[in-house]
Design a protein around this motif. Structure first.
Motif, PDB file in Angstrom:
ATOM      1  N   GLN A  24       0.838  -1.299   0.061  1.00  0.00           N
ATOM      2  CA  GLN A  24       0.027  -0.050  -0.123  1.00  0.00           C
ATOM      3  C   GLN A  24       0.814   1.171  -0.037  1.00  0.00           C
ATOM      4  N   GLN A  25       2.064   1.377   0.594  1.00  0.00           N
ATOM      5  CA  GLN A  25       2.957   2.438   0.860  1.00  0.00           C
ATOM      6  C   GLN A  25       3.416   2.578  -0.668  1.00  0.00           C
ATOM      7  N   ILE A  26       4.035   1.421  -1.266  1.00  0.00           N
ATOM      8  CA  ILE A  26       4.683   1.580  -2.389  1.00  0.00           C
ATOM      9  C   ILE A  26       3.718   2.022  -3.634  1.00  0.00           C
ATOM     10  N   LYS A  55       1.430  -8.825  -4.577  1.00  0.00           N
ATOM     11  CA  LYS A  55      -0.107  -9.022  -4.529  1.00  0.00           C
ATOM     12  C   LYS A  55      -0.992  -7.833  -4.025  1.00  0.00           C
ATOM     13  N   HIS A  56       0.046  -7.018  -3.219  1.00  0.00           N
ATOM     14  CA  HIS A  56      -0.367  -5.630  -2.572  1.00  0.00           C
ATOM     15  C   HIS A  56      -0.176  -4.430  -3.139  1.00  0.00           C
ATOM     16  N   ILE A  57       0.752  -4.662  -4.372  1.00  0.00           N
ATOM     17  CA  ILE A  57       0.863  -3.264  -4.896  1.00  0.00           C
ATOM     18  C   ILE A  57      -0.076  -3.090  -6.230  1.00  0.00           C
ATOM     19  N   ASP A  58      -0.721  -1.947  -5.872  1.00  0.00           N
ATOM     20  CA  ASP A  58      -1.971  -1.740  -7.071  1.00  0.00           C
ATOM     21  C   ASP A  58      -1.586  -1.047  -8.183  1.00  0.00           C
ATOM     22  N   VAL A 125      14.848   0.739  -2.618  1.00  0.00           N
ATOM     23  CA  VAL A 125      15.059  -0.574  -2.030  1.00  0.00           C
ATOM     24  C   VAL A 125      13.764  -0.965  -1.280  1.00  0.00           C
ATOM     25  N   VAL A 126      13.346  -2.037  -1.137  1.00  0.00           N
ATOM     26  CA  VAL A 126      12.331  -2.745  -0.378  1.00  0.00           C
ATOM     27  C   VAL A 126      12.937  -3.795   0.076  1.00  0.00           C
TER      28      VAL A 126
END
Length: 179
Positions: A24-26, A55-58, A125-126
């Motif tokens: 969500q943050q990205i 899966k969580h990057i929209d 970087v993540v």
């Protein structure tokens, strides 16, 4: 629990929840960019993290892989060897480097510099895990899942001699299992 594990440090639910937050943050930080970032995952350890994170990057992201090595046995030797380079050009792209763990920081610092030298517009970087007590170079991740103590961890992509990567959690390996 596996007999070579001392304890479970992070369970699967904690990892999934944190990946959701990072995704969500990205998404929020890149949603107004001209194009979404290219995620570059470092093989092999980051694959489970990448699989859960995306899966969580929209966003309409793309990803590619690099395989680099700086280890002999359990110690980083600081000499980075490229085993597999990217399949695509990074010129003028925003890169989001996906790492399983930031330990000494040597590999990450070298790979970031390489991507910048190849013409990447930005390199961020993540990482799933950050072990700052082991850092020997000045580098930090832009997005961190969990900061962990200086313990030998396996699972969720992290290994010892190619074993334990498939654990759906991160556990601390007993010293007698790797010494």
């Amino acid at each position: 629990m596996h007999p070579c594990l001392e304890k479970i440090l992070l369970n699967e639910d904690e990892i999934v929840a944190r990946c959701k937050e990072l995704g969500q943050q990205i998404t929020q930080e890149y949603k107004n960019n001209e194009q979404p970032p290219l995620l570059v995952a470092l093989l092999k350890g980051s694959v489970p993290f990448l699989a859960e994170l995306i899966k969580h990057i929209d966003l309409d992201i793309q990803f590619d892989f690099m395989d680099v090595s700086s280890y002999e046995g359990t110690e980083s030797i600081g000499d980075i060897k490229i085993i597999k380079d990217l399949d695509c050009s990074v010129k003028n792209l925003d890169i989001l480097l996906v790492e399983d763990i930031v330990d000494t920081g040597r590999t990450l610092k070298t790979v970031k510099a390489m991507l910048k030298n190849k013409g990447a517009k930005t390199v961020r970087v993540v990482t799933l895990l950050d072990k700052p007590d082991r850092r020997v170079v000045d580098i930090e991740a832009d997005y961190t899942g969990f900061e962990i103590p200086n313990e030998f961890v396996v699972g969720f992509g992290l290994d010892f001699n190619q074993k334990y990567r498939n654990f759906p959690f991160v556990g601390v390996l007993k010293e007698e299992c790797y010494k």
